[in-house]
Design a protein around this motif. Structure first.
Motif, PDB file in Angstrom:
ATOM      1  N   ALA A 359      14.774 -15.802   4.188  1.00  0.00           N
ATOM      2  CA  ALA A 359      13.370 -15.607   4.567  1.00  0.00           C
ATOM      3  C   ALA A 359      13.219 -14.411   5.508  1.00  0.00           C
ATOM      4  CB  ALA A 359      12.840 -16.875   5.232  1.00  0.00           C
ATOM      5  N   ARG A 360      14.158 -14.325   6.463  1.00  0.00           N
ATOM      6  CA  ARG A 360      14.086 -13.172   7.383  1.00  0.00           C
ATOM      7  C   ARG A 360      14.323 -11.860   6.628  1.00  0.00           C
ATOM      8  NH1 ARG A 360      16.726 -17.014  10.584  1.00  0.00           N
ATOM      9  NH2 ARG A 360      18.774 -16.191  10.047  1.00  0.00           N
ATOM     10  N   GLY A 361      15.178 -11.870   5.654  1.00  0.00           N
ATOM     11  CA  GLY A 361      15.391 -10.676   4.834  1.00  0.00           C
ATOM     12  C   GLY A 361      14.128 -10.273   4.093  1.00  0.00           C
ATOM     13  N   CYS A 362      13.397 -11.293   3.598  1.00  0.00           N
ATOM     14  CA  CYS A 362      12.153 -11.021   2.879  1.00  0.00           C
ATOM     15  C   CYS A 362      11.105 -10.400   3.814  1.00  0.00           C
ATOM     16  CB  CYS A 362      11.611 -12.296   2.242  1.00  0.00           C
ATOM     17  SG  CYS A 362      12.622 -12.899   0.870  1.00  0.00           S
ATOM     18  N   GLU A 363      11.071 -10.930   5.058  1.00  0.00           N
ATOM     19  CA  GLU A 363      10.106 -10.377   6.018  1.00  0.00           C
ATOM     20  C   GLU A 363      10.443  -8.925   6.363  1.00  0.00           C
ATOM     21  OE1 GLU A 363       8.482 -14.241   8.504  1.00  0.00           O
ATOM     22  OE2 GLU A 363      10.271 -13.187   9.236  1.00  0.00           O
ATOM     23  N   LEU A 364      11.732  -8.597   6.481  1.00  0.00           N
ATOM     24  CA  LEU A 364      12.134  -7.212   6.724  1.00  0.00           C
ATOM     25  C   LEU A 364      11.743  -6.321   5.548  1.00  0.00           C
ATOM     26  CD1 LEU A 364      15.677  -7.739   8.318  1.00  0.00           C
ATOM     27  CD2 LEU A 364      13.600  -6.897   9.439  1.00  0.00           C
ATOM     28  N   LEU A 365      11.938  -6.902   4.358  1.00  0.00           N
ATOM     29  CA  LEU A 365      11.563  -6.143   3.171  1.00  0.00           C
ATOM     30  C   LEU A 365      10.063  -5.873   3.152  1.00  0.00           C
ATOM     31  CD1 LEU A 365      12.251  -4.894   0.422  1.00  0.00           C
ATOM     32  CD2 LEU A 365      11.971  -7.191  -0.592  1.00  0.00           C
ATOM     33  N   GLN A 366       9.276  -6.910   3.524  1.00  0.00           N
ATOM     34  CA  GLN A 366       7.826  -6.732   3.557  1.00  0.00           C
ATOM     35  C   GLN A 366       7.433  -5.655   4.583  1.00  0.00           C
ATOM     36  OE1 GLN A 366       5.515  -9.684   5.522  1.00  0.00           O
ATOM     37  NE2 GLN A 366       3.845  -9.571   3.999  1.00  0.00           N
ATOM     38  N   GLN A 367       8.090  -5.719   5.741  1.00  0.00           N
ATOM     39  CA  GLN A 367       7.790  -4.754   6.787  1.00  0.00           C
ATOM     40  C   GLN A 367       8.143  -3.338   6.332  1.00  0.00           C
ATOM     41  OE1 GLN A 367       9.740  -5.656  10.427  1.00  0.00           O
ATOM     42  NE2 GLN A 367       8.703  -4.015  11.582  1.00  0.00           N
ATOM     43  N   LYS A 368       9.295  -3.199   5.659  1.00  0.00           N
ATOM     44  CA  LYS A 368       9.735  -1.882   5.163  1.00  0.00           C
ATOM     45  C   LYS A 368       8.755  -1.345   4.120  1.00  0.00           C
ATOM     46  CE  LYS A 368      12.751   1.498   4.716  1.00  0.00           C
ATOM     47  NZ  LYS A 368      12.088   2.240   3.689  1.00  0.00           N
ATOM     48  N   LEU A 369       8.274  -2.234   3.268  1.00  0.00           N
ATOM     49  CA  LEU A 369       7.318  -1.793   2.245  1.00  0.00           C
ATOM     50  C   LEU A 369       6.008  -1.335   2.876  1.00  0.00           C
ATOM     51  CD1 LEU A 369       7.926  -4.536  -0.493  1.00  0.00           C
ATOM     52  CD2 LEU A 369       8.564  -2.116  -0.587  1.00  0.00           C
ATOM     53  N   LYS A 370       5.581  -2.054   3.942  1.00  0.00           N
ATOM     54  CA  LYS A 370       4.346  -1.662   4.607  1.00  0.00           C
ATOM     55  C   LYS A 370       4.488  -0.296   5.265  1.00  0.00           C
ATOM     56  CE  LYS A 370       2.464  -6.242   5.625  1.00  0.00           C
ATOM     57  NZ  LYS A 370       2.119  -7.218   6.688  1.00  0.00           N
ATOM     58  N   GLU A 371       5.655  -0.046   5.901  1.00  0.00           N
ATOM     59  CA  GLU A 371       5.882   1.245   6.550  1.00  0.00           C
ATOM     60  C   GLU A 371       5.909   2.376   5.520  1.00  0.00           C
ATOM     61  OE1 GLU A 371       8.572  -0.506  10.266  1.00  0.00           O
ATOM     62  OE2 GLU A 371       9.491   0.723   8.679  1.00  0.00           O
ATOM     63  N   ASP A 372       6.581   2.079   4.408  1.00  0.00           N
ATOM     64  CA  ASP A 372       6.628   3.102   3.352  1.00  0.00           C
ATOM     65  C   ASP A 372       5.233   3.407   2.829  1.00  0.00           C
ATOM     66  OD1 ASP A 372       9.330   3.171   3.678  1.00  0.00           O
ATOM     67  OD2 ASP A 372       9.797   1.987   1.883  1.00  0.00           O
ATOM     68  N   SER A 373       4.427   2.343   2.730  1.00  0.00           N
ATOM     69  CA  SER A 373       3.070   2.515   2.203  1.00  0.00           C
ATOM     70  C   SER A 373       2.230   3.344   3.165  1.00  0.00           C
ATOM     71  CB  SER A 373       2.420   1.131   1.985  1.00  0.00           C
ATOM     72  OG  SER A 373       1.098   1.272   1.530  1.00  0.00           O
ATOM     73  N   LYS A 374       2.388   3.115   4.489  1.00  0.00           N
ATOM     74  CA  LYS A 374       1.639   3.886   5.476  1.00  0.00           C
ATOM     75  C   LYS A 374       2.068   5.348   5.451  1.00  0.00           C
ATOM     76  CE  LYS A 374       0.793   0.137   8.763  1.00  0.00           C
ATOM     77  NZ  LYS A 374       1.079  -0.392  10.115  1.00  0.00           N
ATOM     78  N   GLY A 375       3.400   5.588   5.282  1.00  0.00           N
ATOM     79  CA  GLY A 375       3.902   6.960   5.238  1.00  0.00           C
ATOM     80  C   GLY A 375       3.343   7.726   4.060  1.00  0.00           C
ATOM     81  N   GLN A 376       3.265   7.050   2.958  1.00  0.00           N
ATOM     82  CA  GLN A 376       2.744   7.713   1.747  1.00  0.00           C
ATOM     83  C   GLN A 376       1.271   8.041   1.932  1.00  0.00           C
ATOM     84  OE1 GLN A 376       3.642   5.015  -1.406  1.00  0.00           O
ATOM     85  NE2 GLN A 376       5.861   5.504  -1.400  1.00  0.00           N
ATOM     86  N   ASN A 377       0.524   7.113   2.564  1.00  0.00           N
ATOM     87  CA  ASN A 377      -0.919   7.365   2.781  1.00  0.00           C
ATOM     88  C   ASN A 377      -1.119   8.520   3.755  1.00  0.00           C
ATOM     89  OD1 ASN A 377      -1.591   5.250   1.114  1.00  0.00           O
ATOM     90  ND2 ASN A 377      -1.664   3.743   2.790  1.00  0.00           N
ATOM     91  N   HIS A 378      -0.261   8.608   4.782  1.00  0.00           N
ATOM     92  CA  HIS A 378      -0.394   9.696   5.761  1.00  0.00           C
ATOM     93  C   HIS A 378      -0.101  11.050   5.120  1.00  0.00           C
ATOM     94  CE1 HIS A 378      -0.354  11.692   9.651  1.00  0.00           C
ATOM     95  NE2 HIS A 378       0.837  12.252   9.308  1.00  0.00           N
ATOM     96  N   ASN A 379       0.922  11.127   4.293  1.00  0.00           N
ATOM     97  CA  ASN A 379       1.268  12.366   3.600  1.00  0.00           C
ATOM     98  C   ASN A 379       0.176  12.784   2.653  1.00  0.00           C
ATOM     99  OD1 ASN A 379       3.700  12.547   4.976  1.00  0.00           O
ATOM    100  ND2 ASN A 379       4.812  11.370   3.393  1.00  0.00           N
ATOM    101  N   ALA A 380      -0.453  11.715   2.098  1.00  0.00           N
ATOM    102  CA  ALA A 380      -1.511  12.044   1.145  1.00  0.00           C
ATOM    103  C   ALA A 380      -2.715  12.615   1.891  1.00  0.00           C
ATOM    104  CB  ALA A 380      -1.921  10.807   0.380  1.00  0.00           C
TER     105      ALA A 380
END
Length: 380
Positions: A359-380
């Protein structure tokens, strides 16, 4: 089939088979123990029959020796004074008869002529040589003889001794003991009912002082002479059962649905020749019921074990493993499709076991996906 059903079902099946095998094992062990107890009871009964018959023989012989050694008896017998012998011994004989199962007390002249029966004073003078071998041998060899023998007045356990004085041999004296003491003693210890059966043809020929037996007391050519409980003994026997007894036989036989332990002991005369059968019988229904109760109790316990173990396995498997895994799986699916409102698995992440780690691994994965998503939006 889903794991949440398949795994508990397999656990239940394995538990059921294991419990059933254990139940059968304990039941077979109990049956074997009960059979051993039955065999031991029968063997003990046979041993006691032989032991008490031997003891009764010794009692008969010792009483005869005691009387034969009395000088007053020797003098009266030498003088052939029946009245004097009766005066000396009849009072004692009556006590022995009434209290100690002494049935026969008899003086003989050589080779085997009846001189005085203490139990039947008016009956004397008969030549007994054709059927009273113990008396003949005692007078011939001047040695005591003992054992089972039939006389005019029935079957007894006998001790016959020579009587002599300073002038030489006078004759012989015997004491006959009833089988009742043997049967009652064995019954008191073992609980078995017992009966003595004797060759009816031989009894009819020799024991002419007895009345003819009732027809139902003769089975397979053998006459019942003594029984502790005739109503119990009679149903256990058939003509074939009695006729086939050549050696001591013990068995458990089902009659009218009830198990009976039966011991059949050849009745041997003083020479070792078979002249009848001693029968001992006892209901083993209590032991059979005990075995059935053990089986029922074992099955109930096994069923209880299956229910408890299967229920516990189902609850633990589904509650601790399957339900969290389903929740984690749903969470991963939500992440994969970009569902931002996926149901939280924080309650699982705080667990310290393997599920918490995932479960903790899944939460880290979710957090990583959110950060990646924010980075992509900022670059855009």
């Amino acid at each position: 089939m889903q794991l949440r059903i398949k795994v508990p079902l397999l656990i239940t099946l394995v538990t059921f088979i294991a419990s059933l095998l254990l139940t059968l094992f304990f039941y077979q062990t109990s049956l074997q123990s009960i059979e051993n107890n039955q065999k031991e009871e029968l063997a003990t009964t046979v041993t006691l029959i032989q032991k008490y018959t031997d003891e009764q023989t010794k009692k008969a012989l010792s009483r005869a020796e005691l009387v034969a050694s009395l000088p007053s008896v020797q003098q009266a017998f030498r003088a052939k004074d029946r009245d004097q012998l009766a005066q000396i011994l009849v009072p004692t004989f009556l006590i022995q008869r009434d209290r100690y199962e002494v049935r026969d007390a008899h003086f003989h002249l050589a080779p085997a002529t009846s001189f005085l029966r203490l139990f039947y004073l008016k009956n004397y003078g008969e030549d007994l040589t054709s059927f009273r071998e113990t008396v003949v041998i005692t007078n011939q060899k001047q040695e005591p003889q003992s054992g089972v023998e039939i006389s005019r007045h029935g079957l007894n356990i006998r001790g016959v001794v020579p009587i002599s004085d300073a002038q030489g041999a006078i004759g012989s004296f015997e004491v006959g003991m009833s089988f009742n003491s043997v049967l009652e003693a064995v019954k008191q210890i073992t609980g078995f009912e017992l009966g003595v059966f004797v060759d009816n043809e031989l009894m009819t020929k020799v024991a002419t002082g007895l009345p003819a037996p009732e027809s139902d007391r003769v089975i397979g050519g053998l006459r019942n002479e003594n029984a502790t409980n005739w109503g119990f003994i009679r149903p256990l026997l058939t003509p074939d059962v009695l006729r086939k007894v050549n050696d001591t036989t013990v068995k458990v036989q089902k009659i009218d649905g009830i198990d009976y332990g039966i011991a059949l002991v050849p009745l041997l005369d003083f020479k070792g020749k078979k002249i009848g059968v001693i029968v001992a019988g006892k209901s083993f229904q209590a032991l059979t019921s005990q075995a059935n109760a053990i089986l029922v109790n074992s099955l109930v316990i096994a069923l209880f074990e299956v229910i408890v173990l299967a229920g516990t396995a189902t609850i633990l498997f589904n509650g601790l493993l399957m339900r969290p895994m389903v929740a984690v799986g749903s969470y991963i699916t939500s992440l994969a499709i970009g569902d931002t409102v996926a149901k939280s698995i924080e309650d699982l992440a705080i667990r310290k076991d393997e599920v918490g780690k995932i479960a903790r691994g899944c939460e880290l994965l979710q957090q990583k996906l959110k950060e990646d998503s924010k980075g992509q939006n900022h670059n855009a």
